[in-house]
Design a protein around this motif. Structure first.
Motif, PDB file in Angstrom:
ATOM      1  N   ARG A   3      -3.634  -0.417  10.345  1.00 12.48           N
ATOM      2  CA  ARG A   3      -3.236   0.980  10.312  1.00 12.48           C
ATOM      3  C   ARG A   3      -4.011   1.768  11.348  1.00 12.48           C
ATOM      4  N   PRO A   4      -3.318   2.425  12.299  1.00 12.32           N
ATOM      5  CA  PRO A   4      -4.018   3.273  13.278  1.00 12.32           C
ATOM      6  C   PRO A   4      -4.693   4.443  12.575  1.00 12.32           C
ATOM      7  N   ASP A   5      -5.774   4.933  13.146  1.00  7.74           N
ATOM      8  CA  ASP A   5      -6.482   6.075  12.559  1.00  7.74           C
ATOM      9  C   ASP A   5      -5.646   7.343  12.604  1.00  7.74           C
ATOM     10  N   ASN A   6      -4.948   7.538  13.717  1.00  6.50           N
ATOM     11  CA  ASN A   6      -4.145   8.740  13.898  1.00  6.50           C
ATOM     12  C   ASN A   6      -2.671   8.350  13.933  1.00  6.50           C
ATOM     13  N   LEU A   7      -1.907   8.854  12.972  1.00  2.00           N
ATOM     14  CA  LEU A   7      -0.490   8.476  12.867  1.00  2.00           C
ATOM     15  C   LEU A   7       0.440   9.381  13.684  1.00  2.00           C
ATOM     16  N   ASP A  23       1.381   2.847   1.959  1.00  2.00           N
ATOM     17  CA  ASP A  23       0.490   3.798   2.629  1.00  2.00           C
ATOM     18  C   ASP A  23       1.011   5.228   2.428  1.00  2.00           C
ATOM     19  N   ARG A  24       0.313   5.990   1.586  1.00  2.00           N
ATOM     20  CA  ARG A  24       0.743   7.368   1.293  1.00  2.00           C
ATOM     21  C   ARG A  24       0.659   8.273   2.523  1.00  2.00           C
ATOM     22  N   ALA A  25      -0.316   8.017   3.381  1.00  2.00           N
ATOM     23  CA  ALA A  25      -0.447   8.825   4.603  1.00  2.00           C
ATOM     24  C   ALA A  25       0.776   8.636   5.499  1.00  2.00           C
ATOM     25  N   ALA A  26       1.359   7.451   5.478  1.00  2.00           N
ATOM     26  CA  ALA A  26       2.570   7.193   6.264  1.00  2.00           C
ATOM     27  C   ALA A  26       3.745   7.986   5.708  1.00  2.00           C
ATOM     28  N   LEU A  27       3.845   8.055   4.382  1.00  2.00           N
ATOM     29  CA  LEU A  27       4.894   8.873   3.755  1.00  2.00           C
ATOM     30  C   LEU A  27       4.726  10.335   4.158  1.00  2.00           C
TER      31      LEU A  27
END
Length: 199
Positions: A3-7, A23-27
């Protein structure tokens, strides 16, 4: 997957894979990236701000709930728009009982244009903008939706084909006939060349 740090700069296809892995950050990234355009599209289809907001939020809730069963997607944007379009028509059917679910594919949408849509196109003055808005809104519904998708949301014909559930040639025909109708309606106006430039 790593997973990259900055999406922010990560392509949708990779975001989609991260989302599928839980990955909730991806959502969150996918939601923030597409919410505005999806909301505007849902509102154009339904004419109801609350229904539009609910449909977009429900779409992302459903994606998260079903993440383990989602297929890979090579065009996440098209997937979102196709799903949302279907959801909006189903919601209209439930709330207003005016559209049968069997007619969703052939349903003529109620997309209309506003002056705000055209401000970003930098038309020269109020009178010209009003003429263009009127010309756009005079188009048949399906032509108007195709124009909206192509010129106001940057969709290609393949995406229009998928979103509107039509074949590729029909998508091209809708856009082509819509543009011809616009040119005819706006013939003789001094700003026609500026409109043709974005076509």
């Amino acid at each position: 997957m790593n997973r990259p740090d900055n999406l922010d700069l990560v392509p949708d296809v990779q975001i989609w894979k991260l989302l599928k892995s839980g990955d909730r950050a991806a959502l969150k990234q996918l939601f923030e990236r597409h919410y505005h355009d999806l909301y505007l599209y849902a509102y154009r289809l339904s004419g109801d701000r609350f229904l539009a907001k609910d449909c977009v939020q429900e779409l992302f809730f459903r994606i998260w709930d079903r993440r383990q069963h989602l297929a890979d997607s090579s065009n996440v944007k098209a997937y979102l728009w196709i799903s949302l379009r279907r959801d909006v028509f189903k919601a209209i059917d439930r709330e207003f009982h005016t559209v049968s679910t069997e007619d969703i594919i052939s349903y003529s949408s109620s997309i209309s244009f506003t002056k705000e849509d055209l401000i970003i196109r930098r038309e020269q003055n109020q009178e010209q903008t009003e003429a263009l808005v009127n010309a756009l809104n005079a188009l048949p519904d399906r032509h108007r939706e195709a124009i909206f998708l192509k010129y106001f949301n940057g969709m290609g014909y393949e995406e229009i084909q998928q979103i509107m559930s039509i074949n590729y040639q029909t998508a091209r025909n809708y856009v082509s006939k819509g543009v011809k109708a616009l040119k005819k309606q706006l013939e003789g106006r001094t700003f026609i060349s500026s409109w043709e430039a974005i076509m």
